[in-house]
Write a protein that holds these residues in place. Structure first.
Motif, short mmCIF file in Angstrom:
data_model
loop_
_atom_site.label_atom_id
_atom_site.label_comp_id
_atom_site.label_asym_id
_atom_site.label_seq_id
_atom_site.Cartn_x
_atom_site.Cartn_y
_atom_site.Cartn_z
N ASP A 77 -28.85 -44.78 -14.15
CA ASP A 77 -27.49 -43.92 -13.70
C ASP A 77 -27.84 -43.12 -12.53
O ASP A 77 -27.35 -43.18 -11.48
CB ASP A 77 -27.29 -42.99 -14.90
CG ASP A 77 -26.47 -43.36 -15.98
OD1 ASP A 77 -26.44 -44.75 -16.08
OD2 ASP A 77 -26.31 -43.04 -17.15
N TRP A 110 -20.70 -51.49 -9.25
CA TRP A 110 -20.89 -51.42 -10.78
C TRP A 110 -20.90 -52.55 -11.58
O TRP A 110 -21.75 -53.14 -12.21
CB TRP A 110 -20.08 -50.04 -11.44
CG TRP A 110 -20.17 -50.13 -12.96
CD1 TRP A 110 -20.85 -50.44 -13.74
CD2 TRP A 110 -18.71 -49.99 -13.52
NE1 TRP A 110 -20.54 -50.12 -14.98
CE2 TRP A 110 -19.13 -49.91 -15.12
CE3 TRP A 110 -17.32 -49.75 -13.40
CZ2 TRP A 110 -18.31 -49.84 -15.96
CZ3 TRP A 110 -16.60 -49.39 -14.19
CH2 TRP A 110 -17.08 -49.57 -15.66
N LEU A 169 -24.08 -48.58 -17.00
CA LEU A 169 -23.61 -47.25 -16.18
C LEU A 169 -23.11 -46.30 -17.15
O LEU A 169 -21.76 -46.38 -17.48
CB LEU A 169 -22.79 -47.49 -15.01
CG LEU A 169 -22.74 -46.23 -14.09
CD1 LEU A 169 -24.30 -45.55 -13.58
CD2 LEU A 169 -21.73 -46.53 -12.85
N LYS A 170 -23.76 -45.62 -18.00
CA LYS A 170 -23.38 -44.66 -19.03
C LYS A 170 -22.66 -43.45 -18.54
O LYS A 170 -21.80 -43.01 -19.18
CB LYS A 170 -24.51 -44.36 -19.83
CG LYS A 170 -24.98 -45.49 -20.59
CD LYS A 170 -26.00 -45.41 -21.71
CE LYS A 170 -26.63 -46.28 -22.42
NZ LYS A 170 -27.65 -45.90 -23.42
N LYS A 187 -20.39 -42.46 -16.12
CA LYS A 187 -19.37 -42.79 -15.11
C LYS A 187 -19.05 -42.00 -14.04
O LYS A 187 -18.57 -42.45 -13.04
CB LYS A 187 -18.00 -43.20 -15.85
CG LYS A 187 -18.13 -44.23 -16.90
CD LYS A 187 -18.57 -45.76 -16.48
CE LYS A 187 -18.60 -46.66 -17.47
NZ LYS A 187 -19.66 -46.33 -18.36
N ALA A 191 -21.29 -41.20 -11.83
CA ALA A 191 -21.76 -41.45 -10.58
C ALA A 191 -21.09 -42.45 -9.80
O ALA A 191 -21.58 -42.52 -8.69
CB ALA A 191 -23.01 -42.23 -11.21
#
Length: 211
Positions: free
Chosen positions: A77, A122, A153-154, A156, A158
């Motif tokens: 991340d 992503w 991608l935990k 979100k 980001a």
């Protein structure tokens, strides 16, 4: 009346507004939107290349983390967020250099293009990365063999790193180096004191006997 601006004198013509028409502005905004969004492919490739891997291992009945205390997921991340900040700064600089005069259309296109570019990065990085079917992948590699977990991608949030950085950098560049609008009332401001009249000097007053 105090503060009254005198009417323009004879021969005064209002200044024409320079800049492209509406159609040209829409075309430029579309170019910015598409160009920035396409750069999401580059961000996705860099994310896959630079992000740490999460190692998994299977005992033929279940799949486990090989390093239970590892922080690779956080690093994935963080890598995406840092790349988003860098892409935001670069795209804002490029857009500013291309169109210094800015405009609301360009700014909105930059923000929306950066947001879409983050989503493209992503999904593209996940598509390029390790297989999403963990069970099938574990069965394929065999018992006790270490393999990489799917890219995820935990956080979100980001996804907002790119558009936020682009907006901040573009606003700063426009405020510091952008063109300034001319003052429409500049011609009514005093330009300084009138110059002394030229010509022969006036005769001085005669001096008295005691001068």
């Amino acid at each position: 009346m105090a503060g009254h601006v005198p009417p323009p004198g004879p021969g005064y013509a209002p200044a024409r507004e320079e800049g492209p028409g509406l159609r040209a502005e829409i075309r430029e905004a579309l170019l910015v939107f598409i160009g920035v969004a396409v750069l999401g492919l580059a961000l996705g490739g860099l994310w896959l290349w630079l992000a740490p891997r999460v190692p998994l291992v299977s005992d033929s009945t279940a799949v486990y983390l090989k390093d239970t205390e590892g922080e690779q997921a956080i690093g994935i991340d963080g890598t995406f967020a840092l790349l988003g900040l860098a892409f935001g700064a670069v795209t804002a600089l490029l857009v500013f250099l291309w169109r210094r005069r800015g405009g609301i259309g360009i700014v909105v296109a930059l923000a929306l293009g950066a947001l879409l570019g983050g989503v493209v990065a992503w999904r593209f990085g996940i598509w390029l990365g390790p297989a999403q079917d963990v069970a099938a992948h574990a069965k394929e590699v065999g018992k006790g063999v270490v393999f990489d977990a799917p890219l995820e991608l935990k956080a979100k949030g980001a996804l907002l790193a790119w558009p936020l950085a682009a907006m901040v950098v573009h606003l700063g560049l426009t405020g510091l180096f952008g063109p300034r609008d001319p003052d429409p009332y500049a011609q009514y401001y005093p330009q300084g004191l009138p110059a002394a009249p030229s010509g022969p000097a006036a005769p001085s007053a005669p001096r008295g006997p005691g001068a």
